[in-house]
Scaffold this motif. Structure first.
Motif, PDB file in Angstrom:
ATOM      1  N   PHE A   1       0.829  -1.191   0.000  1.00  0.00           N
ATOM      2  CA  PHE A   1       0.000   0.000   0.000  1.00  0.00           C
ATOM      3  C   PHE A   1       0.871   1.252   0.000  1.00  0.00           C
ATOM      4  O   PHE A   1       2.054   1.206   0.321  1.00  0.00           O
ATOM      5  CB  PHE A   1      -0.928   0.013   1.215  1.00  0.00           C
ATOM      6  CG  PHE A   1      -1.912  -1.128   1.235  1.00  0.00           C
ATOM      7  CD1 PHE A   1      -3.103  -1.046   0.550  1.00  0.00           C
ATOM      8  CD2 PHE A   1      -1.632  -2.299   1.933  1.00  0.00           C
ATOM      9  CE1 PHE A   1      -4.012  -2.092   0.559  1.00  0.00           C
ATOM     10  CE2 PHE A   1      -2.530  -3.353   1.956  1.00  0.00           C
ATOM     11  CZ  PHE A   1      -3.725  -3.246   1.261  1.00  0.00           C
ATOM     12  N   PHE A   2       0.256   2.365  -0.410  1.00  0.00           N
ATOM     13  CA  PHE A   2       0.919   3.661  -0.471  1.00  0.00           C
ATOM     14  C   PHE A   2       2.107   3.647  -1.426  1.00  0.00           C
ATOM     15  O   PHE A   2       3.142   4.252  -1.175  1.00  0.00           O
ATOM     16  CB  PHE A   2       1.329   4.129   0.927  1.00  0.00           C
ATOM     17  CG  PHE A   2       0.144   4.356   1.820  1.00  0.00           C
ATOM     18  CD1 PHE A   2      -0.570   5.536   1.761  1.00  0.00           C
ATOM     19  CD2 PHE A   2      -0.283   3.365   2.693  1.00  0.00           C
ATOM     20  CE1 PHE A   2      -1.685   5.740   2.561  1.00  0.00           C
ATOM     21  CE2 PHE A   2      -1.383   3.554   3.501  1.00  0.00           C
ATOM     22  CZ  PHE A   2      -2.094   4.754   3.431  1.00  0.00           C
ATOM     23  N   VAL A   3       1.913   2.920  -2.522  1.00  0.00           N
ATOM     24  CA  VAL A   3       2.842   2.954  -3.663  1.00  0.00           C
ATOM     25  C   VAL A   3       2.035   3.371  -4.888  1.00  0.00           C
ATOM     26  O   VAL A   3       0.811   3.267  -4.907  1.00  0.00           O
ATOM     27  CB  VAL A   3       3.516   1.578  -3.886  1.00  0.00           C
ATOM     28  CG1 VAL A   3       4.399   1.221  -2.706  1.00  0.00           C
ATOM     29  CG2 VAL A   3       2.455   0.495  -4.104  1.00  0.00           C
ATOM     30  N   GLY A   4       2.715   3.861  -5.901  1.00  0.00           N
ATOM     31  CA  GLY A   4       2.027   4.324  -7.091  1.00  0.00           C
ATOM     32  C   GLY A   4       1.299   3.204  -7.820  1.00  0.00           C
ATOM     33  O   GLY A   4       1.782   2.072  -7.902  1.00  0.00           O
ATOM     34  N   CYS A   5       0.125   3.530  -8.346  1.00  0.00           N
ATOM     35  CA  CYS A   5      -0.666   2.558  -9.102  1.00  0.00           C
ATOM     36  C   CYS A   5      -0.114   2.461 -10.525  1.00  0.00           C
ATOM     37  O   CYS A   5       0.061   3.474 -11.210  1.00  0.00           O
ATOM     38  CB  CYS A   5      -2.130   2.984  -9.131  1.00  0.00           C
ATOM     39  SG  CYS A   5      -3.196   1.914 -10.107  1.00  0.00           S
ATOM     40  N   SER A   6       0.153   1.247 -10.974  1.00  0.00           N
ATOM     41  CA  SER A   6       0.726   1.054 -12.310  1.00  0.00           C
ATOM     42  C   SER A   6      -0.286   1.358 -13.411  1.00  0.00           C
ATOM     43  O   SER A   6       0.106   1.648 -14.537  1.00  0.00           O
ATOM     44  CB  SER A   6       1.220  -0.392 -12.456  1.00  0.00           C
ATOM     45  OG  SER A   6       0.156  -1.317 -12.243  1.00  0.00           O
TER      46      SER A   6
ATOM     47  N   THR B   1       0.287   8.372 -14.429  1.00  0.00           N
ATOM     48  CA  THR B   1       0.348   9.818 -14.672  1.00  0.00           C
ATOM     49  C   THR B   1      -0.709  10.598 -13.904  1.00  0.00           C
ATOM     50  O   THR B   1      -0.721  11.829 -13.961  1.00  0.00           O
ATOM     51  CB  THR B   1       0.176  10.096 -16.178  1.00  0.00           C
ATOM     52  OG1 THR B   1      -1.083   9.579 -16.624  1.00  0.00           O
ATOM     53  CG2 THR B   1       1.303   9.430 -16.967  1.00  0.00           C
ATOM     54  N   ALA B   2      -1.580   9.928 -13.206  1.00  0.00           N
ATOM     55  CA  ALA B   2      -2.654  10.613 -12.492  1.00  0.00           C
ATOM     56  C   ALA B   2      -2.169  11.089 -11.126  1.00  0.00           C
ATOM     57  O   ALA B   2      -1.252  10.524 -10.532  1.00  0.00           O
ATOM     58  CB  ALA B   2      -3.851   9.680 -12.319  1.00  0.00           C
ATOM     59  N   LYS B   3      -2.789  12.150 -10.653  1.00  0.00           N
ATOM     60  CA  LYS B   3      -2.470  12.651  -9.327  1.00  0.00           C
ATOM     61  C   LYS B   3      -3.202  11.815  -8.286  1.00  0.00           C
ATOM     62  O   LYS B   3      -4.247  11.237  -8.547  1.00  0.00           O
ATOM     63  CB  LYS B   3      -2.894  14.114  -9.200  1.00  0.00           C
ATOM     64  CG  LYS B   3      -2.127  15.063 -10.114  1.00  0.00           C
ATOM     65  CD  LYS B   3      -2.585  16.486  -9.907  1.00  0.00           C
ATOM     66  CE  LYS B   3      -1.797  17.443 -10.802  1.00  0.00           C
ATOM     67  NZ  LYS B   3      -2.245  18.844 -10.627  1.00  0.00           N
ATOM     68  N   LYS B   4      -2.628  11.788  -7.079  1.00  0.00           N
ATOM     69  CA  LYS B   4      -3.208  11.024  -5.968  1.00  0.00           C
ATOM     70  C   LYS B   4      -3.458   9.582  -6.378  1.00  0.00           C
ATOM     71  O   LYS B   4      -4.570   9.062  -6.264  1.00  0.00           O
ATOM     72  CB  LYS B   4      -4.504  11.681  -5.493  1.00  0.00           C
ATOM     73  CG  LYS B   4      -4.314  13.095  -4.967  1.00  0.00           C
ATOM     74  CD  LYS B   4      -5.619  13.686  -4.479  1.00  0.00           C
ATOM     75  CE  LYS B   4      -5.409  15.092  -3.941  1.00  0.00           C
ATOM     76  NZ  LYS B   4      -6.681  15.706  -3.471  1.00  0.00           N
ATOM     77  N   ASN B   5      -2.408   8.946  -6.882  1.00  0.00           N
ATOM     78  CA  ASN B   5      -2.538   7.564  -7.372  1.00  0.00           C
ATOM     79  C   ASN B   5      -1.948   6.545  -6.409  1.00  0.00           C
ATOM     80  O   ASN B   5      -1.608   5.435  -6.805  1.00  0.00           O
ATOM     81  CB  ASN B   5      -1.860   7.431  -8.736  1.00  0.00           C
ATOM     82  CG  ASN B   5      -0.353   7.628  -8.666  1.00  0.00           C
ATOM     83  OD1 ASN B   5       0.160   8.205  -7.706  1.00  0.00           O
ATOM     84  ND2 ASN B   5       0.358   7.157  -9.667  1.00  0.00           N
TER      85      ASN B   5
END
Length: 248
Positions: free
Chosen positions: A20-25, A29-33
């Motif tokens: 958790f609290f890692v960027g979504c693949s 490019t989206a914010k708050k991902n």
């Protein structure tokens, strides 16, 4: 994974292994991902942008507390018995740690301590995390099923905010239904829903006028329109040179 001949539920096993609290693949490019939601039906961690694809699934919000993943006690108790697990309060909500938090120095002083990692606890708690209780139950009772609860629906808390994908970076900074005008152009009001429609409106008390690039914000307090002279005065106003007060 099988422990002492007892198989953990799929959602519980995946809750330990998912990051958790890692960027979504899928939304790089989206914010708050950041992935801060756990889908119990898919057994995966997702970001707020993935929620529309899982809107009919059971969703569990994961929070962060002292660099560890936690979940609300109210939500977790719908899935499993959390008695004797010490809870902590953050933002007026009680939370429980998901994984064990082993410490380097063992604590064997007076008072309660965790059955798995010897962490000091308040009475009457004997487990410092959900993982510690699960291991304790499987070791001593050999069966986790009496502690599991049936939960057909699980929704996110009302304070969870889903970001609005507006497509334009500037649109994310705009105030909805606010009016933007330029000093070079006649003062006109544009509707917040369509940029192509212009309508003449009176200056009301609940609307905010934003001047882009110059950083000017004017809040209407009366029904009068703002004159061009007042606008020119406000825009050309500069802070003067400070003067030292006379010495007494």
């Amino acid at each position: 994974m099988v422990i002492m001949g007892i198989q953990k539920p799929a959602w519980l096993e995946a809750l330990y292994t998912q990051k958790f609290f890692v960027g979504c693949s899928y939304h790089e490019t989206a914010k708050k991902n950041e992935k801060n939601v756990y889908c119990l039906d898919c057994c995966i961690s997702i970001c707020p942008h993935c929620i529309p694809s899982h809107r009919f699934h059971r969703l569990l919000q994961v929070r962060r507390y002292v660099y560890h993943d936690v979940v609300r006690l109210e939500d977790l108790e719908k899935l499993i018995d959390c008695s004797n697990v010490q809870a902590y309060t953050i933002n007026s909500a009680k939370v429980v740690f998901i994984k064990k938090r082993p410490q380097n120095r063992q604590f064997k002083g007076a008072g309660n301590y965790c059955t798995s990692c010897d962490r000091s606890l308040q009475e009457p708690f004997i487990h410092c995390s959900l993982g510690c209780k699960v291991d304790f139950v499987l070791k001593h009772y050999k069966d986790l099923s009496p502690f599991l609860r049936t939960c057909n629906t699980l929704t996110l808390s009302p304070d969870f905010l889903i970001p609005q994908d507006m497509g334009d970076d500037e649109m994310t900074n705009e105030t909805p239904h606010s009016t933007i005008f330029d000093s070079d152009e006649p003062m006109s009001w544009t509707s917040g829903s369509s940029g192509s429609e212009n309508m003449s409106m009176a200056y009301s008390s609940d609307q905010i006028v934003r001047k882009k690039r110059n950083g000017l914000y004017l809040c209407g307090r009366s029904a009068n329109k703002v004159s061009d002279e007042d606008m020119a005065t406000s825009m050309s106003r500069r802070k003067g040179i400070p003067h030292r007060s006379p010495l007494c």
